[in-house]
Design an enzyme around this catalytic site. Sequence first.
Site, PDB file in Angstrom:
ATOM      1  N   ALA B 240      39.356  31.779  35.482  1.00 46.91           N
ATOM      2  CA  ALA B 240      40.049  32.032  36.751  1.00 46.91           C
ATOM      3  C   ALA B 240      39.828  33.462  37.242  1.00 46.91           C
ATOM      4  O   ALA B 240      39.203  34.275  36.568  1.00 46.91           O
ATOM      5  CB  ALA B 240      41.528  31.741  36.587  1.00 46.91           C
ATOM      6  N   HIS B 241      40.380  33.755  38.411  1.00 43.25           N
ATOM      7  CA  HIS B 241      40.156  35.063  39.039  1.00 43.25           C
ATOM      8  C   HIS B 241      40.741  36.213  38.221  1.00 43.25           C
ATOM      9  O   HIS B 241      41.793  36.089  37.620  1.00 43.25           O
ATOM     10  CB  HIS B 241      40.683  35.113  40.474  1.00 43.25           C
ATOM     11  CG  HIS B 241      42.055  34.581  40.693  1.00 43.25           C
ATOM     12  ND1 HIS B 241      42.640  34.543  41.936  1.00 43.25           N
ATOM     13  CD2 HIS B 241      42.960  34.033  39.860  1.00 43.25           C
ATOM     14  CE1 HIS B 241      43.826  34.011  41.831  1.00 43.25           C
ATOM     15  NE2 HIS B 241      44.052  33.702  40.596  1.00 43.25           N
TER      16      HIS B 241
END
Lengths: 351, 351, 351
Positions: B240-241
């Site tokens: 994920a980011h």
Amino acid sequence: MEFTAKTIAEFLQGEIEGDPEVKVTKIAKIEEGMPGALTFLANPLYTPYIYSTKASIVLVNKDFKPEKGISATLIRVEDAYKAFALLLELYVKSKNDIKGIDELAFIDKTAVLGENIFIGAFSYIGRNVKIGNNVKIYPQVCLCENVQIGDNTVLRSGVKIYNDCIIGAGCILHSGVIIGADGFGFAPQKHCDFKKVPQIGNVVIEENVEIGSNTAIDRATLGSTIIRKGVKLDNLIQIAHNVEIGENTVIAAQTGISGSTKIGRDCMIGGQVGIVGHITIADEVKIAAQSGVGSSIKEKGAIVQGSPAFQIHEYQKSYVVYKQLPELRKQIIEFQQEIKKLKEDLLKKFM
Amino acid sequence: MEFTAKTIAEFLQGEIEGDPEVKVTKIAKIEEGMPGALTFLANPLYTPYIYSTKASIVLVNKDFKPEKGISATLIRVEDAYKAFALLLELYVKSKNDIKGIDELAFIDKTAVLGENIFIGAFSYIGRNVKIGNNVKIYPQVCLCENVQIGDNTVLRSGVKIYNDCIIGAGCILHSGVIIGADGFGFAPQKHCDFKKVPQIGNVVIEENVEIGSNTAIDRATLGSTIIRKGVKLDNLIQIAHNVEIGENTVIAAQTGISGSTKIGRDCMIGGQVGIVGHITIADEVKIAAQSGVGSSIKEKGAIVQGSPAFQIHEYQKSYVVYKQLPELRKQIIEFQQEIKKLKEDLLKKFM
Amino acid sequence: MEFTAKTIAEFLQGEIEGDPEVKVTKIAKIEEGMPGALTFLANPLYTPYIYSTKASIVLVNKDFKPEKGISATLIRVEDAYKAFALLLELYVKSKNDIKGIDELAFIDKTAVLGENIFIGAFSYIGRNVKIGNNVKIYPQVCLCENVQIGDNTVLRSGVKIYNDCIIGAGCILHSGVIIGADGFGFAPQKHCDFKKVPQIGNVVIEENVEIGSNTAIDRATLGSTIIRKGVKLDNLIQIAHNVEIGENTVIAAQTGISGSTKIGRDCMIGGQVGIVGHITIADEVKIAAQSGVGSSIKEKGAIVQGSPAFQIHEYQKSYVVYKQLPELRKQIIEFQQEIKKLKEDLLKKFM
């Protein structure tokens, strides 16, 4: 495509009750029927819908006796379900009846192409690729050097197959499937870094295998990763290097099978299951969704659950108690006190 | 490619025993050897196969003493395993020795291309993209605006890299890898709907990273999602980011790491592991397959399992008892009765 | 793009403190600011960074009072966070301001195209496809026959949409998303093999849906797989045939939902969750990461965890005891001995 009730009835050797000229262009469930749709009634539970459906044509069994008026045209056939399934197949076949080689595809001059094939735009067919008869390759597929595709196989848009892999006849590979990427093999080095172990085997997929969207099957280190005939793989599945999956085994979405594991035939494996590497799963084994299998399953037909997985009824019995654990702990604490009190009482009595 | 035993023996400085003119075109395991294949014998457990293998050439250690007749030609070398690994590497190198820019690729006129590169058909190289030397880009890759690719990196067919992402030198990205898609960030609004939070950071991948098929690494909201040098990611992984993964950490297939979590160096993370967002995992931590990590792991080298995960030996001890839970509950019920009876007995004696 | 502090201050109606001519070309976090970057200070926890940041411009609240010297140029605005968010949106908008139809795209002559659209190189737009206004289709997308794309929707590179599927307005589909592949439906046959059940429904995605990289949504057997408006799906999610997901429901990465299950509106589902087929999940339900849901959840707003999942607080209480199981078993064994001893004592006393 547009068909009249008359055409359909003739094809199915059925009898029309209603307007023989009414036309249909699509297929629907009886409870969702709309004008222009064909549907069917086979399961008696759905009978109430036939009086309210907006479908134009309903296939019914020969002996169906309506209890009220029906606005749709009926076609009476021997077996409404079978007749419907037959029409479905024809519908799907006509939908997929494409052929020809798009001029925007790239085909290496050493590739060998079968008859009656379709190759879509922006697909890349590499050196020495062999493609069987009636194969359909949708746009943006990549077949690297020496890949072989069996007769009647369908590769949907975006399938990528690495060099030297072999796909059997009658297979369907959905969009995003990756066949033959390097297995995950690295040799640890002195300074905590890793050296890639060359992965020079391939993937062999036998006939009548269907593989769901974005599933990845890695090539063997040496030898072949093998998917036997009739296997059905759902979406987003991970098959590591040197795995072998036996005939007609079915695996649900997001399951992962680690390297060199051998799965038997006629197994049914649920979704999100994880199976460690270098083990063997017997034939006809069933594995419940989300289970983790950490060691070989030798018993044919075993049914397991849990992570690590064990016999499913035992697992479920344990899970029932798991839910009662806080209660159980409370009881144990009470026992402690009761036993203590009993001891004191005993002591008191004999002091 | 075709090589004689003589050519190979000269290259490896080995000694031939058998036909120096026999030719090989492929590589196989000793137990699966076929005519035309080269194999090797290093592990004594495999010695029996040398008497039955159909391979044409077998590399053996200098001091190997056959106990029966062998039909294959032998090449005696100092270390059969190392010699075989060397040949493997040469084989893989020759397989991948492609270069040139396909005329069916699109390359924006502002892109900067290194020397000796390969760009396959239907690949798209966008504005201001920078590509280093010896890079190989297979068909149907998409590199958006401002992407940078380091020297010697390989992007397999179908890799997609969003704008502004940076890939280091010596990396391999397998088919279907997506780098730099928007992180999953939404701000809740009044009416239960969500507003997209712009994701304007990027992804930075350092050198010698390998990323498996269909793995997805999202761009940071601001700043960078960072994969440090030497990291190895298997297939179908979700990063994920704003995640950061430390040097040489290895992660198995289908694991997911939530936003802003920081993983240390030299960690080993099993398959199908889930790690929540905004936590820190220390260096050299090991996480068993299918575990769920819900809070930071501060102890360097910790080994954990379970969902939520805790110390692996404790987990395994608990799991042993988990399997016995129905038995345990039965015992507790028996205690209840015994204690009750004891009390009654006591009471009776002193009434 | 390059902007001076003066231009930005005028746009935001803010006041400059410092050099009005300083230029910025990018956006950064305050703790990672570099020359040429614009950043902001809203959360007081980050105040210390404003004295050391190397960013060229910092947006601050009107009432911000520095305690030391600051090298960056300040722009004072009513609400620094909102002003920054506004600039972010403009930045993203300008980044994505592409239009025109690439001459290397294939567009069937029967396709209907809206105004002001972008279609990238090597994308394939099939027969009777309808594309709304302002749609952006990046390179290497495939839209099969009869697909419809609503206004303002963005399809990133490598999206594949099968025939007859419908995507609403304002959606974003990230790279590798597969919409409308065949559902996983097979009828068992006599000899343990399977016959494919034709999948002739479609997928309908309503407006303002965002779908993450490599997520797969299968078409319905009959009827539609439906994703209602405002739904947000993360990466690598599996949605099986005939599933329906209610408005504004949010699902984290790697979750899988089996066939014909209906999820309510405003639900929040964690990562790596598995949900079985043919069940119903009520509105506003929350499901913890890695849970397995095996039966319908009827209570609106329920929060569940575990595999199979149950009420989250109960689950967590059980898990606390799970960790103590070895200890508990030890206690039970001690009880056994104590009770035995008590019995013996009693017996002895009265013999």
